[in-house]
Scaffold this active site. Sequence first.
Site, PDB file in Angstrom:
ATOM      1  N   LYS A   5     -10.328  -2.829  -8.546  1.00 46.06           N
ATOM      2  CA  LYS A   5     -10.993  -1.698  -9.201  1.00 46.06           C
ATOM      3  C   LYS A   5      -9.991  -0.687  -9.747  1.00 46.06           C
ATOM      4  CE  LYS A   5     -13.696  -0.393  -5.922  1.00 46.06           C
ATOM      5  NZ  LYS A   5     -13.687  -1.325  -4.800  1.00 46.06           N
TER       6      LYS A   5
ATOM      7  N   LYS B 178       0.825  -1.200   0.000  1.00 51.44           N
ATOM      8  CA  LYS B 178       0.000   0.000   0.000  1.00 51.44           C
ATOM      9  C   LYS B 178       0.862   1.252   0.000  1.00 51.44           C
ATOM     10  CE  LYS B 178      -4.356  -1.799   1.602  1.00 51.44           C
ATOM     11  NZ  LYS B 178      -5.449  -1.815   2.589  1.00 51.44           N
TER      12      LYS B 178
ATOM     13  N   LYS C 224      -4.178  -9.449  -9.762  1.00 52.07           N
ATOM     14  CA  LYS C 224      -5.460  -9.766  -9.145  1.00 52.07           C
ATOM     15  C   LYS C 224      -6.538  -8.790  -9.606  1.00 52.07           C
ATOM     16  CE  LYS C 224      -6.366 -10.637  -4.634  1.00 52.07           C
ATOM     17  NZ  LYS C 224      -6.145 -10.846  -3.179  1.00 52.07           N
TER      18      LYS C 224
END
Length: 372
Positions: free
Chosen positions: A201, A117, A198
């Site tokens: 969005k 992240k 993966k």
Amino acid sequence: MNASKIIVSGIQPSGELHIGNYLGAIKNLIALQNEEQNSLFLFVADYHSLSGDPVTADIKRAQIEQLIIDLVSLGIDPEKTTLFIQSHVPEVTELAWILNTLTPMGELERMTQFKDKSTHQKENINVGLFDYPVLQAADILIYDTSSVPVGEDQLQHLELTRTLARKFNSRYGDMFKEPQALLSPTPRVMSLTDPIHKMSKSHGSNSYIGVFDEPSITEEKVKSAVSADNSLFEKIIYSHSEVSAEESLEIIPSEKGRQNPEIETLIAGVKNLLTLYREFAPEQFKKLLAPEPVEGQTIIDPQSLRYGEIKKNLGETINNHFAPAREARKEITLQQAQGKQQLLDQIIKNGIAARAIAQKTLQEVKTKIGLL
Ligand code: TRP
């Protein structure tokens, strides 16, 4: 005594749910909810979501509400499951503070999700992002949880939770149960347009199928998903074990395939399509497995694959699968618009019930530590 097994999970509110979220977590949560002996605590992880990139209050509120509506539309029953909002139990942040003092910096620096992240939100590497796993540990430990359904990507956080439970117990006396990981075989759903990654969005709207996408949109997206020319593959090996319910697909490229610079992407794309086909159209998928499986292994002849047909069937079965959820969602949304607050009232009631447990745990924790 109530011998129920307490299962805890949280989902961040961040907009639309896609079929990767559904197959990877929600489907399993619904199954767990419907097993008599389980007591499922499922919350909208709104505190956790604050560690992501900021959104306006209106958007945040809408995302939280939408996630609740979506989960209920899909089959989470807020009378069976303690479905609630994380921040309605502020005690978790208090427990997180206490657990912070037991957590070495180094442990958090090693967290894969933090590192990931941090590269995605370079401008916003906040302390909350760093401390995220400790809040998650508090979420889990505060309800005396027996098990946590986890995908691979959350295992590390659960390991930390277990370590913190042990550490607390040995420093202050027996308090927390060490929660178990409930690893269920869930398929890894990949991006439709870039199947090396993966489904997410963040890779553009054609890369994922929203659970509540309109049927024509879903069909379009499936149609444009990566597939490949059959001559690039030599064979496809489908293995499955009755015992562990595990299944896997392996695609062996042909000589021509090996010379194709895109072969890895193409293999991943076809594998993804077949995985989705197996999940949503198991009967049709079985027809590809001829002859019958031998010792858990079946060879699929790539020449027999008709991608046009597979994609058409897949689009249709996905649409049929989610048709009841789409209907339910319309109905709930309508009720909300008419000012009927039953669902939110139930969520608030659930939050109060969860909070009562959390308050009791926190009181015991404080007593053990010597806080007055
Ligand atoms: N970290 C989880 C995820 O991103 C969400 C989460 C927060 C969670 N707290 C939790 C999951 C407690 C399980 C238990 O998927």
